[in-house]
Scaffold this active site. Sequence first.
Site, PDB file in Angstrom:
ATOM      1  N   HIS A 169      61.156  24.146  -0.421  1.00  0.00           N
ATOM      2  CA  HIS A 169      59.974  25.027  -0.332  1.00  0.00           C
ATOM      3  C   HIS A 169      59.246  25.172  -1.670  1.00  0.00           C
ATOM      4  O   HIS A 169      58.132  25.708  -1.706  1.00  0.00           O
ATOM      5  CB  HIS A 169      60.370  26.420   0.161  1.00  0.00           C
ATOM      6  CG  HIS A 169      60.879  26.457   1.577  1.00  0.00           C
ATOM      7  ND1 HIS A 169      60.119  26.027   2.641  1.00  0.00           N
ATOM      8  CD2 HIS A 169      62.057  26.868   2.103  1.00  0.00           C
ATOM      9  CE1 HIS A 169      60.824  26.177   3.760  1.00  0.00           C
ATOM     10  NE2 HIS A 169      62.000  26.671   3.468  1.00  0.00           N
ATOM     11  N   ASP A 205      65.587  19.924   7.604  1.00  0.00           N
ATOM     12  CA  ASP A 205      65.839  21.374   7.587  1.00  0.00           C
ATOM     13  C   ASP A 205      65.070  22.036   8.737  1.00  0.00           C
ATOM     14  O   ASP A 205      64.048  21.512   9.195  1.00  0.00           O
ATOM     15  CB  ASP A 205      65.355  21.930   6.240  1.00  0.00           C
ATOM     16  CG  ASP A 205      65.717  23.383   5.996  1.00  0.00           C
ATOM     17  OD1 ASP A 205      66.709  23.632   5.285  1.00  0.00           O
ATOM     18  OD2 ASP A 205      65.006  24.277   6.504  1.00  0.00           O
ATOM     19  N   HIS A 207      63.240  24.562   8.551  1.00  0.00           N
ATOM     20  CA  HIS A 207      61.939  25.020   8.063  1.00  0.00           C
ATOM     21  C   HIS A 207      61.124  23.858   7.497  1.00  0.00           C
ATOM     22  O   HIS A 207      61.683  22.961   6.855  1.00  0.00           O
ATOM     23  CB  HIS A 207      62.132  26.083   6.977  1.00  0.00           C
ATOM     24  CG  HIS A 207      62.990  27.238   7.409  1.00  0.00           C
ATOM     25  ND1 HIS A 207      64.344  27.299   7.151  1.00  0.00           N
ATOM     26  CD2 HIS A 207      62.682  28.354   8.115  1.00  0.00           C
ATOM     27  CE1 HIS A 207      64.838  28.416   7.657  1.00  0.00           C
ATOM     28  NE2 HIS A 207      63.861  29.076   8.259  1.00  0.00           N
ATOM     29  N   ASP A 294      70.360  24.377   8.994  1.00  0.00           N
ATOM     30  CA  ASP A 294      69.938  25.593   9.702  1.00  0.00           C
ATOM     31  C   ASP A 294      69.330  25.294  11.081  1.00  0.00           C
ATOM     32  O   ASP A 294      68.820  26.201  11.740  1.00  0.00           O
ATOM     33  CB  ASP A 294      68.995  26.457   8.843  1.00  0.00           C
ATOM     34  CG  ASP A 294      67.989  25.665   8.037  1.00  0.00           C
ATOM     35  OD1 ASP A 294      67.838  24.444   8.274  1.00  0.00           O
ATOM     36  OD2 ASP A 294      67.337  26.272   7.161  1.00  0.00           O
TER      37      ASP A 294
HETATM   38  N1  Q9C Z   1      64.916  37.151   5.815  1.00  0.00           N
HETATM   39  C1  Q9C Z   1      65.546  27.292   3.425  1.00  0.00           C
HETATM   40  O1  Q9C Z   1      66.120  27.093   4.474  1.00  0.00           O
HETATM   41  N2  Q9C Z   1      63.060  33.937   5.039  1.00  0.00           N
HETATM   42  N3  Q9C Z   1      64.774  28.387   3.225  1.00  0.00           N
HETATM   43  C2  Q9C Z   1      63.144  34.117   6.461  1.00  0.00           C
HETATM   44  C3  Q9C Z   1      64.808  35.993   6.662  1.00  0.00           C
HETATM   45  C4  Q9C Z   1      62.751  32.655   4.518  1.00  0.00           C
HETATM   46  C5  Q9C Z   1      64.595  29.358   4.286  1.00  0.00           C
HETATM   47  C6  Q9C Z   1      63.371  35.560   6.844  1.00  0.00           C
HETATM   48  C7  Q9C Z   1      63.618  31.529   4.960  1.00  0.00           C
HETATM   49  C8  Q9C Z   1      63.646  30.431   3.927  1.00  0.00           C
HETATM   50  C9  Q9C Z   1      65.727  26.381   2.256  1.00  0.00           C
HETATM   51 ZN    ZN Z   2      65.610  26.070   6.119  1.00  0.00          ZN
END
Ligand code: Q9C
Ligand code: ZN
Length: 353
Positions: A169, A205, A207, A294
């Site tokens: 990210h 991933d 995301h 994930d």
């Molecule tokens: N509190 C990666 O998997 N937040 N980043 C989502 C949960 C952001 C994920 C809400 C998730 C980022 C590297």
């Molecule tokens: Zn992720």
Amino acid sequence: MKTFHNPHHAGHAGQQEMFRGRMVPCHEVPARLDFVLTELQRRPLGDIAPPSVDDTALDAAIARVHSARYLDFLASAWSDWVAMDPANAQRDALPSVWPIGNPHAFRTDVLPRNFAARLGLFSFDSGSPLTAGTWAAARGGAACALAAAHAVAQGERSAFALTRPPGHHAGPDFLGGYCFLNNAAIAAQALRDAGHTKVAVLDVDYHHGNGTQTIFYERADVLTVSVHGDPATEYPFFLGHADERGAGAGAGFNLNLPLPRGTGVAAWRAALDTALQAVSDFGASALVVPMGLDTFEGDPISGFTLKSADYAGVGQALASLGLPTVFTFEGGYAVDEVGTNAVNLLEGFQRPA
Ligand code: Q9C
Ligand code: ZN
């Protein structure tokens, strides 16, 4: 497969992240990496060692994908934070104010002297705590990515950068999504610099790999492909749609394959096949896989339903490209299963059925 693990990772340990108006415990915790390392020791795939890279070469490799202004900010962020208030030494740094992206609303060209404002300038969320050990951990991770790229450039079939915080990210001049330095982009650029004329990044991933997309968006020498939760409903929300195909010289060299929340292994594997075809059509001579786990059914912050046994097939499918490959460790927050899932994928890659 050589694994380069980051001995500084545990120094990055956020306490809490902002989630819908309240502070919740961080999902991105040091135990994630420890579980992967333990499982790799139980089911060995090759040598496991910390990276040994020259400091000057490392700084140069990081500077190939991140701006000088952002790197200066990161290097002194913790001491600047504590200088604001000595009590900050016990608190994570999180942003609370941002210049929204209308050029006539706020300026991003003037570097604020106030640290809280600078933190907002270089962040896109309030879920990525910056802690005392963040810079050393992120830099150690970039060293893993660089060492993995060098190993592959020197003839290894594959290498694994086992590090946290994750990276995909993080953009040229921003942090977010638990990421500070884009390890996958650093590896891809290092492969380019080692003589691979076309490098593909295939992000698996949950995301969207927004940082990597942004870094290479106007380039034709690095193809970026991402299979991920539809940003209409899923983080990072503001990038990752199917109509983002690259710009300028990079037009046609970005591919997004968004899938709805709830997607299972069959539809996910069909999207992966599309991604593999794009990498193959591009004619890359090396591959970088930002490896998030994930997509797992038990992930606490994600919405796909892959099972542990599915990851071996994912690794086999990636291996079918027959390309020298660098893996970087990205997301995966079902901590108890993340080691099994990661090693299932890597073992599937290394030992195709
Ligand atoms: N509190 C990666 O998997 N937040 N980043 C989502 C949960 C952001 C994920 C809400 C998730 C980022 C590297
Ligand atoms: Zn992720």
